[in-house]
Design a protein around this motif. Structure first.
Motif, mmCIF file in Angstrom:
data_model
loop_
_atom_site.group_PDB
_atom_site.id
_atom_site.type_symbol
_atom_site.label_atom_id
_atom_site.label_comp_id
_atom_site.label_asym_id
_atom_site.label_seq_id
_atom_site.Cartn_x
_atom_site.Cartn_y
_atom_site.Cartn_z
ATOM 1 N N GLU A 1 0.857 -1.184 0.000
ATOM 2 C CA GLU A 1 0.000 0.000 0.000
ATOM 3 C C GLU A 1 0.894 1.236 0.000
ATOM 4 O O GLU A 1 1.265 1.752 1.061
ATOM 5 C CB GLU A 1 -0.918 0.000 1.223
ATOM 6 N N PRO A 2 1.288 1.705 -1.186
ATOM 7 C CA PRO A 2 2.188 2.853 -1.251
ATOM 8 C C PRO A 2 1.662 4.037 -0.461
ATOM 9 O O PRO A 2 0.469 4.345 -0.489
ATOM 10 C CB PRO A 2 2.243 3.173 -2.757
ATOM 11 N N ALA A 3 2.560 4.682 0.285
ATOM 12 C CA ALA A 3 2.167 5.823 1.122
ATOM 13 C C ALA A 3 1.749 7.023 0.282
ATOM 14 O O ALA A 3 0.856 7.772 0.647
ATOM 15 C CB ALA A 3 3.321 6.207 2.054
ATOM 16 N N ALA A 4 2.405 7.190 -0.863
ATOM 17 C CA ALA A 4 2.096 8.335 -1.720
ATOM 18 C C ALA A 4 0.980 7.991 -2.699
ATOM 19 O O ALA A 4 0.652 6.833 -2.916
ATOM 20 C CB ALA A 4 3.349 8.759 -2.481
ATOM 21 N N ASP A 5 0.392 9.023 -3.268
ATOM 22 C CA ASP A 5 -0.625 8.854 -4.295
ATOM 23 C C ASP A 5 -0.037 9.226 -5.646
ATOM 24 O O ASP A 5 0.977 9.898 -5.743
ATOM 25 C CB ASP A 5 -1.845 9.740 -4.011
ATOM 26 N N GLY A 6 -0.731 8.796 -6.696
ATOM 27 C CA GLY A 6 -0.323 9.190 -8.031
ATOM 28 C C GLY A 6 0.708 8.261 -8.640
ATOM 29 O O GLY A 6 1.149 7.285 -8.027
ATOM 30 N N PRO A 7 1.112 8.542 -9.879
ATOM 31 C CA PRO A 7 2.030 7.670 -10.616
ATOM 32 C C PRO A 7 3.348 7.407 -9.908
ATOM 33 O O PRO A 7 3.904 6.313 -9.995
ATOM 34 C CB PRO A 7 2.254 8.436 -11.928
ATOM 35 N N ALA A 8 3.872 8.407 -9.182
ATOM 36 C CA ALA A 8 5.174 8.230 -8.529
ATOM 37 C C ALA A 8 5.137 7.140 -7.469
ATOM 38 O O ALA A 8 6.174 6.578 -7.110
ATOM 39 C CB ALA A 8 5.626 9.551 -7.897
ATOM 40 N N ALA A 9 3.942 6.804 -6.966
ATOM 41 C CA ALA A 9 3.830 5.770 -5.933
ATOM 42 C C ALA A 9 4.231 4.409 -6.465
ATOM 43 O O ALA A 9 4.569 3.515 -5.691
ATOM 44 C CB ALA A 9 2.396 5.720 -5.406
ATOM 45 N N TRP A 10 4.207 4.228 -7.778
ATOM 46 C CA TRP A 10 4.486 2.919 -8.366
ATOM 47 C C TRP A 10 5.884 2.841 -8.972
ATOM 48 O O TRP A 10 6.189 1.920 -9.734
ATOM 49 C CB TRP A 10 3.412 2.586 -9.406
ATOM 50 N N LEU A 11 6.734 3.797 -8.651
ATOM 51 C CA LEU A 11 8.132 3.736 -9.064
ATOM 52 C C LEU A 11 8.945 3.066 -7.956
ATOM 53 O O LEU A 11 8.683 3.278 -6.781
ATOM 54 C CB LEU A 11 8.681 5.132 -9.338
ATOM 55 N N VAL A 12 9.927 2.262 -8.333
ATOM 56 C CA VAL A 12 10.713 1.526 -7.339
ATOM 57 C C VAL A 12 12.056 2.212 -7.111
ATOM 58 O O VAL A 12 12.582 2.905 -7.987
ATOM 59 C CB VAL A 12 10.943 0.061 -7.776
#
Length: 351
Positions: A250-261
């Protein structure tokens, strides 16, 4: 058609008319789309996940596998994989039979597949949980797959020609700035194709990452969401897990950047050590590990390039997809390098 009508069909199909319809909660999809998923609480001890799919809709592209031409084919293959795991005692959701004893229910245009619900939270993940995730995947890949019928999505004999065909189509359209990505995708597809004859087959999950792993006991992680599972190449499954385990469930951030590793040596080591505790990676698999880490990006990336260049799909969503692709390709070599020492010795030497 509304939820009440579909719920009625579900209750009838699973001989559960005594259940209060309010005990069914929609958790995904829509009755107005191709599929809808319900959580069914029969009682405190029995909780099911029921997926209802329209039989007249095509199987989504990312779920298609060899021999899967219809939605019924896809659901029956999912049931066969889960039954195979049950026969071998592997922890996973179990198929709930219909009132007639069939794995897949049929009521008008609606097909249903019911499974048991795995209780527990998604892993956060801590390093201990990532090690358990790696061990769960290693144990899966160590199973005897001889009797398994049904190939995974991204089965290489199908996925690689499809990937190369997409890349061939867009080759003259690739802008200068995208040519390094294009070249890497082609190198990965060709490398995996050339290694196929030396790589062992096995039961694969297809999408093992923290978001598909439940802490089902104090020392146990159970994989859920077996939509892309079946017979495949374990090393590709492991490669995808290594890089996607750099994400939180559950990424803490929202938006596309949340799915960058972001590269994290401790996370990579935890998954690799857990895996090696259950299964030894063969020499050919170790040699191909960098490409295995990239293969998921290769397959999906070829689809993105085709959509962007041949079908002229553009906008923020496509921009985000391309950024995720660049991101994973950028860290893939380091992920393989960091994992390799823990996978080299096999289960007897890595603890």
């Amino acid at each position: 058609m509304n939820d009440a009508a579909v719920v009625g069909r579900v209750l009838r199909e699973y001989h559960a008319r005594g259940i209060d319809p309010a005990a069914l909660r929609r958790v995904g999809g829509s009755v107005h789309a191709a599929s809808v998923t319900y959580l069914v609480r029969r009682d405190v001890a029995q909780v099911w996940v029921v997926r209802a799919c329209r039989e007249d809709t095509p199987v989504p592209a990312h779920l298609i596998a060899p021999g899967v031409g219809t939605m019924l084919d896809w659901l029956l293959t999912r049931a066969r994989v889960l039954d195979c795991l049950a026969e071998r005692g592997y922890p996973a959701p179990r198929v709930v039979r219909t009132r007639t004893g069939d794995p897949v229910g049929m009521d008008g245009i609606w097909l249903t597949l019911a499974t048991t619900f795995v209780e527990g939270p998604l892993i956060r993940p801590s390093l201990a949980q990532l090690r358990m995730l790696g061990a769960a995947l290693g144990r899966l890949h160590a199973l005897d797959a001889a009797a398994l019928s049904g190939q995974a999505a991204r089965y290489p004999e199908e996925a690689i020609p499809a990937t190369l065909a997409r890349l061939d189509t867009v080759e003259p359209l690739v802008p200068v700035g995208w040519q390094p990505i294009y070249a890497q995708l082609r190198r990965t597809a060709v490398a995996v194709r050339e290694g196929l004859g030396r790589l062992p087959r096995g039961v694969v999950h297809g999408d093992a990452w923290p978001g598909n792993a439940v802490q089902s006991g104090p020392d146990t992680v159970t994989l859920i969401d077996w939509e892309t599972s079946g017979l495949g190449l374990p090393v590709l499954d492991l490669g995808n897990c290594l890089i996607e385990s750099l994400l939180d469930s559950e990424p803490a951030a929202d938006g596309p950047a949340a799915w960058l590793v972001e590269l994290d040596e401790s996370r990579v080591a935890a998954v690799a050590r857990g895996y090696a505790s259950q299964r030894e990676l063969g020499e050919a698999e170790r040699a191909l590990l960098p490409e295995a880490v990239r293969f998921g990006s290769c397959y999906v990336g070829a689809i993105h390039l085709y959509q962007a260049l041949a079908e002229r799909v553009c906008g923020p969503s496509m921009d985000a997809r391309m950024e995720r692709l660049r991101n994973r390709l950028a860290v893939s070599e380091d992920v393989a390098r960091l994992a390799a020492p823990y996978l080299a010795g096999g289960a007897e030497t890595v603890r």
